[in-house]
Design a protein around this motif. Structure first.
Motif, PDB file in Angstrom:
ATOM      1  N   ALA A  87       0.743  -1.166   0.016  1.00  0.00           N
ATOM      2  CA  ALA A  87      -0.013   0.033  -0.022  1.00  0.00           C
ATOM      3  C   ALA A  87       0.799   1.122  -0.007  1.00  0.00           C
ATOM      4  CB  ALA A  87      -0.873   0.244   1.038  1.00  0.00           C
ATOM      5  N   LEU A  88       2.080   1.055   0.891  1.00  0.00           N
ATOM      6  CA  LEU A  88       2.619   2.283   0.782  1.00  0.00           C
ATOM      7  C   LEU A  88       3.487   2.768  -0.576  1.00  0.00           C
ATOM      8  CD1 LEU A  88       4.731   1.664   4.196  1.00  0.00           C
ATOM      9  CD2 LEU A  88       2.972   3.451   3.769  1.00  0.00           C
ATOM     10  N   ASP A  89       3.648   1.390  -1.070  1.00  0.00           N
ATOM     11  CA  ASP A  89       4.686   1.629  -2.375  1.00  0.00           C
ATOM     12  C   ASP A  89       3.748   2.163  -3.598  1.00  0.00           C
ATOM     13  OD1 ASP A  89       6.942   0.491  -3.859  1.00  0.00           O
ATOM     14  OD2 ASP A  89       5.569  -0.571  -5.157  1.00  0.00           O
ATOM     15  N   ARG A  90       2.438   2.258  -3.320  1.00  0.00           N
ATOM     16  CA  ARG A  90       1.533   3.002  -4.325  1.00  0.00           C
ATOM     17  C   ARG A  90       1.473   4.410  -3.989  1.00  0.00           C
ATOM     18  NH1 ARG A  90      -1.644  -1.720  -3.091  1.00  0.00           N
ATOM     19  NH2 ARG A  90      -1.099  -3.434  -4.294  1.00  0.00           N
ATOM     20  N   LEU A  91       1.854   4.928  -3.095  1.00  0.00           N
ATOM     21  CA  LEU A  91       1.948   6.214  -2.771  1.00  0.00           C
ATOM     22  C   LEU A  91       2.846   7.072  -3.378  1.00  0.00           C
ATOM     23  CD1 LEU A  91       1.618   6.072   1.213  1.00  0.00           C
ATOM     24  CD2 LEU A  91      -0.296   6.299  -0.501  1.00  0.00           C
ATOM     25  N   SER A  92       3.055   8.318  -3.648  1.00  0.00           N
ATOM     26  CA  SER A  92       4.165   9.159  -3.988  1.00  0.00           C
ATOM     27  C   SER A  92       5.047   9.132  -3.094  1.00  0.00           C
ATOM     28  CB  SER A  92       3.731  10.525  -4.358  1.00  0.00           C
ATOM     29  OG  SER A  92       3.522  11.231  -3.314  1.00  0.00           O
ATOM     30  N   PRO A  93       6.532   9.223  -3.317  1.00  0.00           N
ATOM     31  CA  PRO A  93       7.670   9.419  -2.444  1.00  0.00           C
ATOM     32  C   PRO A  93       7.229  10.391  -1.210  1.00  0.00           C
ATOM     33  CG  PRO A  93       8.437   9.183  -4.507  1.00  0.00           C
ATOM     34  CD  PRO A  93       7.208   9.397  -4.711  1.00  0.00           C
ATOM     35  N   MET A  94       6.792  11.487  -1.374  1.00  0.00           N
ATOM     36  CA  MET A  94       6.392  12.579  -0.519  1.00  0.00           C
ATOM     37  C   MET A  94       5.365  12.089   0.479  1.00  0.00           C
ATOM     38  SD  MET A  94       8.459  15.227   0.175  1.00  0.00           S
ATOM     39  CE  MET A  94       9.479  16.191  -0.647  1.00  0.00           C
ATOM     40  N   ARG A 113       4.365   9.126   1.041  1.00  0.00           N
ATOM     41  CA  ARG A 113       4.894   7.960   1.975  1.00  0.00           C
ATOM     42  C   ARG A 113       5.624   8.420   3.119  1.00  0.00           C
ATOM     43  NH1 ARG A 113       7.597   2.805  -1.594  1.00  0.00           N
ATOM     44  NH2 ARG A 113       7.834   1.558   0.344  1.00  0.00           N
ATOM     45  N   ALA A 114       6.657   9.362   2.684  1.00  0.00           N
ATOM     46  CA  ALA A 114       7.283  10.097   3.808  1.00  0.00           C
ATOM     47  C   ALA A 114       6.554  10.671   5.009  1.00  0.00           C
ATOM     48  CB  ALA A 114       8.486  11.150   3.118  1.00  0.00           C
ATOM     49  N   ALA A 115       5.629  11.681   4.632  1.00  0.00           N
ATOM     50  CA  ALA A 115       4.750  12.206   5.513  1.00  0.00           C
ATOM     51  C   ALA A 115       3.887  11.197   6.153  1.00  0.00           C
ATOM     52  CB  ALA A 115       3.872  13.141   4.685  1.00  0.00           C
ATOM     53  N   LEU A 125      -0.660  15.800   2.663  1.00  0.00           N
ATOM     54  CA  LEU A 125       0.293  14.500   2.015  1.00  0.00           C
ATOM     55  C   LEU A 125      -0.247  13.338   2.909  1.00  0.00           C
ATOM     56  CD1 LEU A 125       3.800  16.065   1.385  1.00  0.00           C
ATOM     57  CD2 LEU A 125       2.143  15.046  -0.502  1.00  0.00           C
ATOM     58  N   ALA A 126       0.022  13.661   4.229  1.00  0.00           N
ATOM     59  CA  ALA A 126      -0.566  12.330   5.050  1.00  0.00           C
ATOM     60  C   ALA A 126      -1.745  12.124   5.103  1.00  0.00           C
ATOM     61  CB  ALA A 126       0.104  12.914   6.557  1.00  0.00           C
ATOM     62  N   ARG A 165      -3.722  12.306   2.503  1.00  0.00           N
ATOM     63  CA  ARG A 165      -4.390  11.590   1.335  1.00  0.00           C
ATOM     64  C   ARG A 165      -3.587  10.143   1.353  1.00  0.00           C
ATOM     65  NH1 ARG A 165      -2.614  16.001  -2.147  1.00  0.00           N
ATOM     66  NH2 ARG A 165      -0.700  15.163  -2.337  1.00  0.00           N
ATOM     67  N   ALA A 166      -2.481  10.110   1.994  1.00  0.00           N
ATOM     68  CA  ALA A 166      -1.896   8.756   2.034  1.00  0.00           C
ATOM     69  C   ALA A 166      -2.694   7.915   2.962  1.00  0.00           C
ATOM     70  CB  ALA A 166      -0.482   8.954   2.654  1.00  0.00           C
ATOM     71  N   ARG A 167      -3.338   8.319   4.019  1.00  0.00           N
ATOM     72  CA  ARG A 167      -4.010   7.622   5.117  1.00  0.00           C
ATOM     73  C   ARG A 167      -5.188   7.095   4.438  1.00  0.00           C
ATOM     74  NH1 ARG A 167      -4.918  11.810   8.360  1.00  0.00           N
ATOM     75  NH2 ARG A 167      -2.735  11.589   9.102  1.00  0.00           N
ATOM     76  N   ARG A 168      -6.020   7.836   3.476  1.00  0.00           N
ATOM     77  CA  ARG A 168      -6.991   7.266   2.858  1.00  0.00           C
ATOM     78  C   ARG A 168      -6.642   6.033   1.850  1.00  0.00           C
ATOM     79  NH1 ARG A 168      -8.413  12.755   2.450  1.00  0.00           N
ATOM     80  NH2 ARG A 168      -7.616  12.789   0.376  1.00  0.00           N
ATOM     81  N   ALA A 169      -5.722   6.359   1.186  1.00  0.00           N
ATOM     82  CA  ALA A 169      -5.031   5.419   0.223  1.00  0.00           C
ATOM     83  C   ALA A 169      -4.862   4.093   0.917  1.00  0.00           C
ATOM     84  CB  ALA A 169      -4.221   5.840  -0.553  1.00  0.00           C
ATOM     85  N   VAL A 170      -4.052   4.196   1.995  1.00  0.00           N
ATOM     86  CA  VAL A 170      -3.551   2.918   2.913  1.00  0.00           C
ATOM     87  C   VAL A 170      -4.853   2.356   3.384  1.00  0.00           C
ATOM     88  CG1 VAL A 170      -2.314   2.224   4.888  1.00  0.00           C
ATOM     89  CG2 VAL A 170      -1.351   3.744   3.377  1.00  0.00           C
ATOM     90  N   ARG A 171      -5.816   3.021   3.751  1.00  0.00           N
ATOM     91  CA  ARG A 171      -6.881   2.499   4.467  1.00  0.00           C
ATOM     92  C   ARG A 171      -7.698   1.567   3.420  1.00  0.00           C
ATOM     93  NH1 ARG A 171      -9.504   6.770   6.404  1.00  0.00           N
ATOM     94  NH2 ARG A 171      -8.051   7.127   8.325  1.00  0.00           N
ATOM     95  N   ASP A 172      -7.662   2.032   2.257  1.00  0.00           N
ATOM     96  CA  ASP A 172      -8.510   1.474   1.340  1.00  0.00           C
ATOM     97  C   ASP A 172      -7.834   0.121   0.623  1.00  0.00           C
ATOM     98  OD1 ASP A 172     -10.525   3.214   1.492  1.00  0.00           O
ATOM     99  OD2 ASP A 172      -9.709   4.345  -0.432  1.00  0.00           O
ATOM    100  N   ASP A 173      -6.288   0.103   0.796  1.00  0.00           N
ATOM    101  CA  ASP A 173      -5.701  -0.806   0.328  1.00  0.00           C
ATOM    102  C   ASP A 173      -5.531  -1.939   1.327  1.00  0.00           C
ATOM    103  OD1 ASP A 173      -5.195  -0.148  -2.263  1.00  0.00           O
ATOM    104  OD2 ASP A 173      -3.058   0.524  -2.191  1.00  0.00           O
TER     105      ASP A 173
END
Length: 297
Positions: free
Chosen positions: A115-122, A124-126, A154-155, A157-165
């Motif tokens: 799930a992290l790998d599908r995020l943009s680097p920024m 992922r970091a945030a 950034l965080a 957006r990433a949180r929503r994507a990780v939750r879905d994945d």
């Protein structure tokens, strides 16, 4: 490159930070060997730096920025990678803990790493710095050279994507181990229907050979297809000297498969409820070299 030859002495003042830094770099890169290189590089930069008032903050910043640099080149490498990519499996998940009181602090599962790998680097970091390592946003803003508002965005957006994945809810360790055993028994028996019943209808099997070993070039999707794939695989190696050893891989029950005394693959899985949601097979020898049991007879 391994850090073993240049590992600082245990009385080194940086020793308390090492697990946390390795944990951050591994989650950023999905590679244990790359994470060790990054932490070693950060250590050398610290040794050459002047007037560092907070060693941990300096090191976390350097590790984060080095990882962001590596992710740029990793993107180009990934485009020519043969077949699906999986993270390097690790046996010492507890040594890579975020050492924070966050929900995801101890989660090193392949499901989360993918799930992290599908995020943009920024992103992922945030996300990692805030939601896993419990770093306040003002500090993240300084590390990433972004505004605090931008880092929050950034965080989020990433949180929503990780939750879905991520498959949810996670299984208990006991049910995880029980499903792994039932999976092994069903594969050994060659019973496709019995095996398919252990899987979610939309179960996926991902095999990473990296072009070095035979592996499916695309994810295998669907309970029946996954079951037939593994029963077929068992048939292909039936005449060889096969040994399966239980192992804790990325913090959860998994297995190592040896062919003629050599480590051939690691197997781990993601569980959703009481069913297997995903099965991850790593065969790429480059990702198995660092495992302490490689070559064990």
């Amino acid at each position: 490159m391994s850090m073993s030859s240049n590992r600082p002495h245990e009385n080194d003042p940086l020793a308390p930070h090492r697990g946390r830094l390795l944990g951050l770099a591994y989650r950023m890169l999905g590679s244990r060997s790359d994470a060790e290189d990054v932490v070693q590089d950060a250590y050398l930069r610290f040794a050459g730096a002047q007037d560092v008032h907070n060693a941990e903050a300096f090191l976390v910043t350097v590790v984060t920025r080095l990882c962001l640099d590596r992710l740029k080149s990793a993107k180009a490498q990934r485009e020519i990678y043969v077949g699906p990519w999986l993270p390097e499996p690790v046996f010492d998940a507890e040594g890579l803990s975020a050492d924070a009181a966050t929900e995801l602090a101890d989660d090193l599962s392949f499901a989360l790493l993918l799930a992290l790998d599908r995020l943009s680097p920024m992103e992922r970091a945030a996300f990692l710095l805030h939601d896993v390592f419990d770093t306040p946003f003002p500090k993240i803003a300084a590390m990433l050279d972004r505004t605090e508002a931008s880092c929050r965005q950034l965080a989020s957006r990433a949180r929503r994507a990780v939750r879905d994945d991520r498959p949810a809810p996670a299984a208990t360790p006991d049910s995880h181990a029980r499903l792994l055993q039932a999976f092994s028994d069903a594969v050994a028996s060659g019973d496709v229907r019995q095996l398919a019943e252990l899987l979610r209808e939309d179960a996926v099997a991902i095999t990473d050979g990296g072009g070095r070993k035979f592996a499916a070039l695309n994810p295998i999707i669907g309970a029946d297809k996954v079951a037939r794939f593994f029963v077929g695989l068992a048939g292909k190696i039936a005449g060889q000297d096969v040994r399966i050893a239980p192992a804790v891989i990325n913090g959860a029950a998994g297995a190592l498969l040896y062919l003629d005394g050599e480590l051939d693959l690691t197997l781990s899985m993601a569980i959703s409820g009481e069913k297997i949601a995903a099965i991850y097979i790593v065969r790429n020898p480059d990702k198995l070299r660092h495992l302490p049991t490689a070559g064990m007879h």
